[in-house]
Design an enzyme around this catalytic site. Structure first.
Site, PDB file in Angstrom:
ATOM      1  N   SER A 125       4.904  -7.877  -5.368  1.00 18.98           N
ATOM      2  CA  SER A 125       4.121  -7.168  -4.351  1.00 18.98           C
ATOM      3  C   SER A 125       2.662  -7.602  -4.388  1.00 18.98           C
ATOM      4  O   SER A 125       2.125  -7.928  -5.460  1.00 18.98           O
ATOM      5  CB  SER A 125       4.218  -5.669  -4.647  1.00 18.98           C
ATOM      6  OG  SER A 125       3.244  -4.960  -3.929  1.00 18.98           O
ATOM      7  N   TYR A 150       4.245   2.080 -10.818  1.00 18.90           N
ATOM      8  CA  TYR A 150       5.080   1.188  -9.994  1.00 18.90           C
ATOM      9  C   TYR A 150       4.425  -0.199  -9.905  1.00 18.90           C
ATOM     10  O   TYR A 150       5.062  -1.223 -10.162  1.00 18.90           O
ATOM     11  CB  TYR A 150       5.268   1.773  -8.578  1.00 18.90           C
ATOM     12  CG  TYR A 150       5.580   0.734  -7.549  1.00 18.90           C
ATOM     13  CD1 TYR A 150       6.858   0.193  -7.451  1.00 18.90           C
ATOM     14  CD2 TYR A 150       4.584   0.229  -6.696  1.00 18.90           C
ATOM     15  CE1 TYR A 150       7.135  -0.802  -6.531  1.00 18.90           C
ATOM     16  CE2 TYR A 150       4.860  -0.764  -5.779  1.00 18.90           C
ATOM     17  CZ  TYR A 150       6.136  -1.280  -5.694  1.00 18.90           C
ATOM     18  OH  TYR A 150       6.394  -2.276  -4.800  1.00 18.90           O
ATOM     19  N   LYS A 154       5.501  -4.225 -11.480  1.00 20.59           N
ATOM     20  CA  LYS A 154       5.569  -5.531 -10.802  1.00 20.59           C
ATOM     21  C   LYS A 154       4.797  -6.583 -11.602  1.00 20.59           C
ATOM     22  O   LYS A 154       5.259  -7.714 -11.773  1.00 20.59           O
ATOM     23  CB  LYS A 154       5.007  -5.427  -9.370  1.00 20.59           C
ATOM     24  CG  LYS A 154       5.868  -4.599  -8.437  1.00 20.59           C
ATOM     25  CD  LYS A 154       7.220  -5.255  -8.183  1.00 20.59           C
ATOM     26  CE  LYS A 154       8.162  -4.392  -7.382  1.00 20.59           C
ATOM     27  NZ  LYS A 154       9.553  -4.860  -7.364  1.00 20.59           N
TER      28      LYS A 154
HETATM   29  C1  UD1 Z   1       2.067   1.113  -0.438  1.00 20.23           C
HETATM   30  C2  UD1 Z   1       1.832   1.130  -1.907  1.00 20.23           C
HETATM   31  C3  UD1 Z   1       2.102  -0.252  -2.456  1.00 20.23           C
HETATM   32  C4  UD1 Z   1       3.527  -0.660  -2.129  1.00 20.23           C
HETATM   33  C5  UD1 Z   1       3.756  -0.567  -0.640  1.00 20.23           C
HETATM   34  C6  UD1 Z   1       5.230  -0.762  -0.339  1.00 20.23           C
HETATM   35  C7  UD1 Z   1       0.170   2.890  -2.290  1.00 20.23           C
HETATM   36  C8  UD1 Z   1      -1.231   3.189  -2.703  1.00 20.23           C
HETATM   37  N1  UD1 Z   1       0.492   1.588  -2.203  1.00 20.23           N
HETATM   38  O1  UD1 Z   1       1.159   0.195   0.144  1.00 20.23           O
HETATM   39  O2  UD1 Z   1       1.899  -0.270  -3.840  1.00 20.23           O
HETATM   40  O3  UD1 Z   1       3.771  -1.977  -2.567  1.00 20.23           O
HETATM   41  O4  UD1 Z   1       3.392   0.730  -0.154  1.00 20.23           O
HETATM   42  O5  UD1 Z   1       5.491  -0.638   0.995  1.00 20.23           O
HETATM   43  O6  UD1 Z   1       0.958   3.781  -2.052  1.00 20.23           O
HETATM   44  N2  UD1 Z   1      -1.672   5.470   5.810  1.00 20.23           N
HETATM   45  C9  UD1 Z   1      -2.150   6.525   6.557  1.00 20.23           C
HETATM   46  N3  UD1 Z   1      -1.359   7.620   6.722  1.00 20.23           N
HETATM   47  C10 UD1 Z   1      -0.100   7.694   6.180  1.00 20.23           C
HETATM   48  C11 UD1 Z   1       0.369   6.616   5.400  1.00 20.23           C
HETATM   49  C12 UD1 Z   1      -0.439   5.528   5.237  1.00 20.23           C
HETATM   50  O7  UD1 Z   1      -3.272   6.495   7.066  1.00 20.23           O
HETATM   51  O8  UD1 Z   1       0.576   8.731   6.369  1.00 20.23           O
HETATM   52  C13 UD1 Z   1      -2.511   4.259   5.662  1.00 20.23           C
HETATM   53  C14 UD1 Z   1      -2.868   3.911   4.236  1.00 20.23           C
HETATM   54  O9  UD1 Z   1      -4.057   4.549   3.848  1.00 20.23           O
HETATM   55  C15 UD1 Z   1      -3.002   2.380   4.345  1.00 20.23           C
HETATM   56  C16 UD1 Z   1      -1.984   1.999   5.421  1.00 20.23           C
HETATM   57  O10 UD1 Z   1      -1.751   3.191   6.152  1.00 20.23           O
HETATM   58  O11 UD1 Z   1      -4.276   2.036   4.824  1.00 20.23           O
HETATM   59  C17 UD1 Z   1      -0.668   1.510   4.848  1.00 20.23           C
HETATM   60  O12 UD1 Z   1      -0.167   2.472   3.935  1.00 20.23           O
HETATM   61  P1  UD1 Z   1       1.312   2.365   3.298  1.00 20.23           P
HETATM   62  O13 UD1 Z   1       2.293   2.114   4.381  1.00 20.23           O
HETATM   63  O14 UD1 Z   1       1.508   3.567   2.438  1.00 20.23           O
HETATM   64  O15 UD1 Z   1       1.243   1.043   2.442  1.00 20.23           O
HETATM   65  P2  UD1 Z   1       0.203   0.641   1.270  1.00 20.23           P
HETATM   66  O16 UD1 Z   1      -0.589   1.806   0.818  1.00 20.23           O
HETATM   67  O17 UD1 Z   1      -0.557  -0.544   1.736  1.00 20.23           O
END
Ligand code: UD1
Length: 337
Positions: A125, A150, A154
């Site tokens: 990842s 997690y 990795k």
């Molecule tokens: C997350 C994990 C990462 C993992 C990946 C797998 C965390 C901190 N990181 O990545 O380790 O490898 O998933 O798919 O959890 N967001 C919102 N509202 C939401 C959900 C997300 O605003 O309800 C934003 C987050 O702040 C981020 C973006 O959307 O900026 C993507 O979030 P997400 O889909 O959870 O992925 P990551 O955080 O990048």
């Protein structure tokens, strides 16, 4: 040629099985079904016309792993997806994550050594980069301290692979995924988030479907064009295709070093707001959202330097954001039915 796909009924695993079968590979899935469903095997067969072999196995169990490898003597490569992947859960239950993710890799590598199976593709990842100092981030960027158990599994798994490669005839390709989203065009396979989704796209699709009320955008005060977090979203089918290319590279003896690592992203970042707007436009549906505080552990922005993967693997992500949004929504609608 039989390819063992561990975690093959999971989200990325199932898409990879489809792509492998469509390229003529014989696939054996090993999955403990802890976060996936046996029906996925039939759904894969509906897409490809071929039912993959399936074994329900917990690979963190050494004996069960040995029995699996004893039963199938014609495996030529392993794609190892099987792992627990919920970031929040890993913070609450670190030992579960270390036990499952590390032991399953160790057991698989041990049996590969014993059975002289020299090829492994590992599911890593971009979380290993933390918040990179330089963007786009390339494979040579320094790895940072993981934010979660997690993420740490990795990093440790990459080290376990490198040490094993150095001491054996095994060669490895480690693939660092950016943010995989979307689903197969057939809407027969996709991601099944358990409970309340943590990831952005399932939260958006469930909100659009009326299952959730409102998407919380975690922070609009980041140093990004619109203040919301930026990620490199990649279609899961593009990602799956890269695994097939990695297997072919190994089987064809084309690896330049015994342990290679590639970024799998599109090379372009989108903000949370851009994602929501694109989803609304492509699917002609409104999504309620509100801005809330930043989520602990989130980074500000990341996107991949994909030039090494493009050049060396001859692979490039082809699907655009519209297609990612469309197939994510079609999958949600199909599941709702
Ligand atoms: C997350 C994990 C990462 C993992 C990946 C797998 C965390 C901190 N990181 O990545 O380790 O490898 O998933 O798919 O959890 N967001 C919102 N509202 C939401 C959900 C997300 O605003 O309800 C934003 C987050 O702040 C981020 C973006 O959307 O900026 C993507 O979030 P997400 O889909 O959870 O992925 P990551 O955080 O990048």
């Amino acid at each position: 040629m039989k390819i063992l796909v561990t975690g093959g009924t999971g989200y990325i695993g199932s898409h990879t099985v489809v792509e492998l079968q469509q390229k003529g590979f014989d696939v054996l899935i090993a999955d403990d079904l802890s976060n996936s469903f046996p029906e996925t095997v039939d759904n894969i067969a509906d897409i490809t016309g071929i039912k993959p072999l399936f074994e329900k196995v917990d690979l963190s169990d050494r004996t069960a792993t040995r029995i699996l490898f004893e039963k199938y003597s014609d495996i030529v490569a392993v794609i190892h997806f099987a792992a627990s992947k919920a970031v929040g859960e890993s913070v609450k239950k670190p030992l579960l994550y270390y036990r499952n993710n590390l032991n399953s890799l160790i057991n698989v590598l041990e049996m590969m050594e014993k059975k002289n199976i020299p090829n492994i593709v590992f599911s890593s990842s971009c979380t290993v980069y933390g918040q990179p100092d330089v963007l786009p981030v390339s494979e040579t960027a320094p790895l940072k301290k993981a934010f979660s158990p997690y993420g740490n599994t990795k990093k440790i798994c990459e080290d376990i692979i490198d040490d094993t490669v150095a001491a054996s005839d095994i060669q490895a390709i480690k693939l660092r995924y950016f943010n995989p989203i979307g689903a197969h065009d057939s809407a027969l396979i996709g991601e099944y988030p358990q409970g309340v989704p943590n990831n952005l796209i399932p939260y958006i699709t469930q909100t659009a479907a009326g299952i959730r009320q409102c998407v919380s955008i975690y922070g609009d005060d980041y140093n990004t064009p619109d203040g919301t977090g930026v990620r490199d979203y990649i279609h899961v089918v593009d990602l799956a295709k890269a695994h097939v290319i990695a297997v072919e590279r190994m089987l064809g003896g084309k690896c330049k070093s015994p342990s290679e690592v590639f970024n799998l992203g599109t090379g372009r970042g989108y903000s949370v707001l851009e994602i929501i707007k694109s989803f609304e436009k492509v699917n002609n549906i409104k999504v309620n959202y509100k801005i809330v505080a930043r989520r602990e552990g989130d980074i500000e922005k990341v996107w991949a330097d994909t030039s090494f993967a493009n050049k060396e693997l001859g692979w490039k992500a082809e699907r655009d954001l519209d297609n990612m949004m469309l197939t994510s929504w079609q999958w949600e609608l199909k599941r709702k039915k």
